[in-house]
Design a protein around this motif. Sequence first.
Motif, PDB file in Angstrom:
ATOM      1  N   THR A   1       0.737  -1.397   0.069  1.00 42.87           N
ATOM      2  CA  THR A   1      -0.035  -0.019   0.073  1.00 42.87           C
ATOM      3  C   THR A   1       0.910   1.226   0.050  1.00 42.87           C
ATOM      4  N   ALA A   2       0.346   2.299  -0.650  1.00 43.67           N
ATOM      5  CA  ALA A   2       0.885   3.565  -0.617  1.00 43.67           C
ATOM      6  C   ALA A   2      -0.207   4.695  -0.142  1.00 43.67           C
TER       7      ALA A   2
ATOM      8  N   TRP B   1       4.547   5.991  -6.662  1.00 41.31           N
ATOM      9  CA  TRP B   1       5.389   6.284  -7.809  1.00 41.31           C
ATOM     10  C   TRP B   1       6.901   5.710  -7.138  1.00 41.31           C
ATOM     11  N   GLY B   2       7.155   6.173  -6.048  1.00 42.82           N
ATOM     12  CA  GLY B   2       8.260   5.799  -5.623  1.00 42.82           C
ATOM     13  C   GLY B   2       8.589   4.199  -5.362  1.00 42.82           C
ATOM     14  N   ILE B   3       7.705   3.598  -5.066  1.00 39.62           N
ATOM     15  CA  ILE B   3       7.522   2.150  -4.638  1.00 39.62           C
ATOM     16  C   ILE B   3       7.860   1.489  -6.120  1.00 39.62           C
TER      17      ILE B   3
ATOM     18  N   PHE C   1      -4.895  10.177 -11.790  1.00 43.18           N
ATOM     19  CA  PHE C   1      -4.657  10.321 -13.031  1.00 43.18           C
ATOM     20  C   PHE C   1      -3.148  10.485 -13.524  1.00 43.18           C
ATOM     21  N   GLU C   2      -2.627  11.427 -12.724  1.00 38.76           N
ATOM     22  CA  GLU C   2      -1.033  11.693 -12.863  1.00 38.76           C
ATOM     23  C   GLU C   2      -0.335  10.495 -12.719  1.00 38.76           C
ATOM     24  N   LEU C   3      -0.658   9.898 -11.682  1.00 43.92           N
ATOM     25  CA  LEU C   3       0.244   8.393 -11.586  1.00 43.92           C
ATOM     26  C   LEU C   3      -0.096   7.367 -12.795  1.00 43.92           C
ATOM     27  N   THR C   4      -1.205   7.291 -13.309  1.00 39.54           N
ATOM     28  CA  THR C   4      -1.536   6.665 -14.436  1.00 39.54           C
ATOM     29  C   THR C   4      -0.556   7.018 -15.730  1.00 39.54           C
TER      30      THR C   4
END
Length: 754
Positions: A664-665, A672-674, A695-698
């Motif tokens: 989990t985050a 994103w770091g993981i 949205f940004e992560l995707t």
Amino acid sequence: MNSRNEQLLQRLLAMFTVEAEEHVGSVTKTLLELDRGVEPGRLKELIEKTFREIHTLKGAARTVNLAGLVALCHALESLLALMKQGTVALDRSILDLMHASVKAIAGMVPGGGNGPTPSAPANLDSLIAQLNRLTGEAPPAPPPPMLPPPAPPEATVAAPPAPPAPPAVTQAPAEATTTQVPTGPARTPARQTIRVPIAQLDFLLHQAEELITAKLSGASRVSDLRSLGRDLTERARIRSRLTREAQADHDSQTLTWLGTKLSTLALAADNDARGLAKSVDGLLTGAKQVLMLPAANLLDPVAQNVRELSREQGKDIQLDISGQELELDRRVQEELRDALLHLIRNAIDHGIEPTEERQAKGKPAEGKLSITVSQRDGGKAEIAIADDGRGMDGRKLVAEAIASELLDEEEAENLTAGQIMSLAFQSGLSTTDGVTDLSGRGLGLAIVQEKVERLGGSITVESTLGAGTTFRLLLPVTMAAFRVVIVAAAGRQFAIPTNRVERVARVPARAVELVEDREIVRVDGKPLALVGLTDLLRMTLPAPPPADFRHYLVLAGAGHRIAVEVEQVVGENEVLMKGLGWPLTRVSCIAGAMMLPSGGQGFVLNVHDLLRNALRPDFKGRPARSLTNMAAPARKSILIAEDSITARTLFKHVLEAAGYRVRTAVDGMEAWGILNGETFDLVVSDVEMPRMSGFELTAKIRQDSRLGETPVILITSLESREDREHGVDVGASAYIVKKSFDQSDLLNMIGRLI
């Protein structure tokens, strides 16, 4: 004796046995009440009541020519007469003598466990002599028999040699008494006769008469089937004479005719089955009521044993009994008698302290022992046996278990209070420092547990060191049919009592985990050992083929739980268990046999034995199935990015329960770091998060050459068309709105994507 007189005497003896048991039981209750001390008015009332009971018993015994019983009743009656007049005062020595006399009377009652013509007890003459000394009477001449005695000489019981004259009994303190107290409690013989109200017999007769209709209906159905068989034979004979073209038309007509006949027969058989079920249920209910007896039949002999054992141990114990009026199945009472004796032995021998020790601890000199019978839901009764003695030392129990290699130190540290107390039921464990003729070998409680569980009940113990111990026995009120879960294993069907099954479940094969080469399943998030039923029953079989799902039952007892794997859970049903005859009276893991609904035979399993086998250090089940081929899909990894701790925990629980490895985050930035350091098979993300949105992560995942093909599921409360289109534009594999969220939809979606 001619046959007519002999038959009359046998009938009289049968009636006398029932009458005598009631008189002896009533007198025993009275003496136990006198033991506790009563007010003068109540004392006079109880002496009068006892006098009448003994007088009536003497007259009945004379009717059936029991001279020894008549003599003892007469001597006891004379003593009671003087006590009524106030000439003789009741003291401890006289009370002991009366107890011994009533016990001898009970041993001379014909029938039951005493045989048809019991011999006189060895101390009969001594008891009569002591009673006569107190009353100053000479032994009375034997009364003439009311019926001629039996003619055959071998039927005559030789009188035992007269014992030496005992010392005179005076009205002295308790320590001066010469009454012999047995060294251990004798088991009360099984009751062979009961009184049944005429109304119950009429009800049973009415129910039995209704079975005549079922009998006639069954004969009619047999006749119909035979007629159908003859008609089919005739039609087959006619068909053989027809041309090929005519046979087809004949077959069509025959099938139509046969279908009509079978439908009619099926309807009639269904009506017959309904009527038979109603009659059988009514008959079974009536039979159960006939076998129901007040719990006093079980507790009164136990109360007598408490008195004898406490006197033998030199302890002053007050016994309180409540709930004697509650009715229990006679068979339950008979099976439970030995178990109760074990428990009171423990309480008296090393539960309740000696008087000096109690006073030194600031306790009352008189110990307290209580037996309470109460009704519980679901056709159950609870028997609680409580004392105010030393209590059990849990630390000592754990130390004994470690020394006996039942536990290791690491396991012992994780035991709950209930599990520690349940160690007392392990065979060979005892907290007492010595062995007596009553207890101390560590076997009694194991025997009690086995007997209780064979009755379909359970036993628990609560104890406070220095304050006392309470055993609670939860038992079925009746021993007739009971509910079981029927399972299949190795091509056979077995039954497990429903009250021992916590749950029935199945899990995907990939959800089974390996821990130190042992298979486990997670139940409510906690690991539980998974063992095969065939392994517990020691059935040598080849390993079963891989399956998509594994079926198991969670069994519980004595503070332990295991998951037992079966091939199939057939269902729940009501069965009538039959005991196994000699030489199969005690087969490990088998409690009895039963008839299956299909008409075959099966076995009812002993859950106590199954748990004991599974928890043995040397238990070796089938080697754990290789999960290598299943591990790839089963342990696929998923990353959850969600800023709400509640939603994050929910998603994690759902996915882990389905067999996935989950990380989990708290937001898109942490996720994103993981992802930069680890690889995941799928990402589940919220949309609205601080620092970096879903949205940004995707979008960043899709732009990365290493992560670009990773499926992404967006779960959000944003349900507008624009938001959905935005999710598609950035590369989301699926878009789920929280408002309509369903965990099965999520799992199905993940299953399609990976």
